[in-house]
Design an enzyme around this catalytic site. Sequence first.
Site, short mmCIF file in Angstrom:
data_model
loop_
_atom_site.label_atom_id
_atom_site.label_comp_id
_atom_site.label_asym_id
_atom_site.label_seq_id
_atom_site.Cartn_x
_atom_site.Cartn_y
_atom_site.Cartn_z
NE ARG A 1 88.26 -5.06 14.07
CZ ARG A 1 88.75 -6.06 13.80
NH1 ARG A 1 90.03 -6.72 14.38
NH2 ARG A 1 87.99 -6.97 13.15
N GLY B 1 88.81 0.28 24.62
CA GLY B 1 88.01 0.60 25.57
C GLY B 1 86.91 1.56 25.42
N GLY C 1 83.41 1.32 27.41
CA GLY C 1 82.30 1.34 28.37
C GLY C 1 82.71 2.34 29.47
CD GLU C 2 84.94 1.98 33.21
OE1 GLU C 2 84.37 2.85 33.60
OE2 GLU C 2 85.07 0.78 33.98
N PRO D 1 79.23 -2.74 16.63
CG PRO D 1 78.97 -1.86 14.38
CD PRO D 1 79.44 -2.98 15.12
#
Length: 572
Positions: free
Chosen positions: A462, A536, A538-539, A466
């Site tokens: 999810r 997650g 960001g990585e 955005p």
Amino acid sequence: MPAGPARSWSTGGGSTPASPWRSAWRAPTSPPSRVWPRATNSIRWVQSPQDELAANFGIPAESIRVISPFVGGAFGNSARAWPHITIAALAARETGRPVKLVLTREQLYYGVGYRPSYDYKVRLGSDRRGRLAAMVHDLRAETSRYETFAERGVLSPGQMLYTTPNVAQMHRTVPLDVNTPTPMRGPGYSTAAFPIESAMDELAHKLGIDPIELRQRNEPDNDQSSGRPFSTRRLRECYTTGAREFGWNRRNPTPRSTRDGDWLVGTGMATALYDTLRAPAQVSVRLDADGTALVESATSDMGPGTYTSMTQVAADALGLAVRHVTFRLGDTNMPTAPLHGGSLTMASVGSTVRDGCDKLRQQAIELAVEDEDSPLYGVSAEDVVVRGGRLHVRDNPARGETYRQLLTRNNRTHLEALGSWTPGQSRSSMYAYGVVFAEVGVDARLGLVRVRRMLGVFDAGRIISPKLADSQAIGAMVGGIGMALLEHTVTDHRDGRIVNANLADYLVPVNADVPDLKAIYVDGEDTEADPLGVKGLGEVVLVGVAPAIANAVFHATGRRVRDLPITAESLL
């Protein structure tokens, strides 16, 4: 400052890294009579310097307050307490005055961590249809002599990204006279993705199979390293969506076949993944009589928008407008939170925020249905909802009242609750996935590489915000351009001096290097991972960028470059 005994730690959901400096200072025989100055520090895990200073100075952790409301960029090295933090605290203790210690650009190269260099050799074998039969990984990674740093994530892609019946991995650390490395964006996974995805691209070329088709032929039904089912894995959808949006079908598969004047044009793609990390966390929630809410947690915000996303989660759970919710973070006096990294904050702290706000909303509902003067008196609590700061009957919006009216009538200045969440044991394998597509131009005479456009398609569960997701994805693509084409630390091996420890010679992407970038997120949630259904982001958004660019360079030139960054010299 002398180093303590060597310690060993690993990244990614493990225990708190042991510090090599904990034995450097002994507690004084009697504590100083003066009051210690408050410590203000830029770090993305406020408990780390608190524990570090408590151990170094022999004082209770509760006597140390660390405040870091704004990190200003983490870059991997702000996850732990480095020696300069202890030095600043020591100076403050000795002088009895606040001390500000600022490292120069050059000192950063010697005093904090960095992405470790790797010598990564991969061999793979398949049948003529491209079905992988075996893969061998031989890794050597640098570490310091006083502390062993080993990235667990560097092994995972080779174990479970593709269906491979036989896998052998050898991972060795090489102690060097350097400072200890540290986890940096996409730790381990971004390192492994470059050789693995380059090898897959090379295999596709050798067999005459489309690179996407080769990967789809080796798409596993479960986690090959553990046999566990995937909680969610929408990688096939990422391939299909990305190929359509990028225009992959217009690609001439023959290397060096497309030109634009003096520029050789090539396209490439690479797969990305990162494990879904989660950790226990706590938050405090307070609803004031004026209808505003305050949520606090000792987490951090190094750029992904923790302030905004947590405010959104809290506002949604409390039924308030976002402008009526304040989220505060970065203070050890607040409820504890895990390290802000590894893409675990939204799943961990976000789920905790939801828990605390759900509890507080339920308090307000129970207060209303038990209050004889409330229009909701006698209504079942399950039939009451909150929208826009107003409690009302689900099927009768006219029957209700606001938070403000409820608390004022009951002479309550506020309601408060403590939220907490601890991830349970899962029998599934949980990862975020992605596919990165890149188009590059390579000057046929000069060997200069320019990225022309890039697309990333991600399966990250999810998406809470955005706009924040786009910021993460596009920012990672920019960082990946630096990783693939520009960034390189040059060491003079005669004396260990870093030659380009400055902003002039250490190259990073600028506006002219950043082309048309776009990110797409496939629909879906992973409620097995956490209550919010996030995995997650960001990585994973960085992991596939460098190999996608490298594969595009091969398609443009016919030359396979196996070292990063890809320079003009390697293409001439």
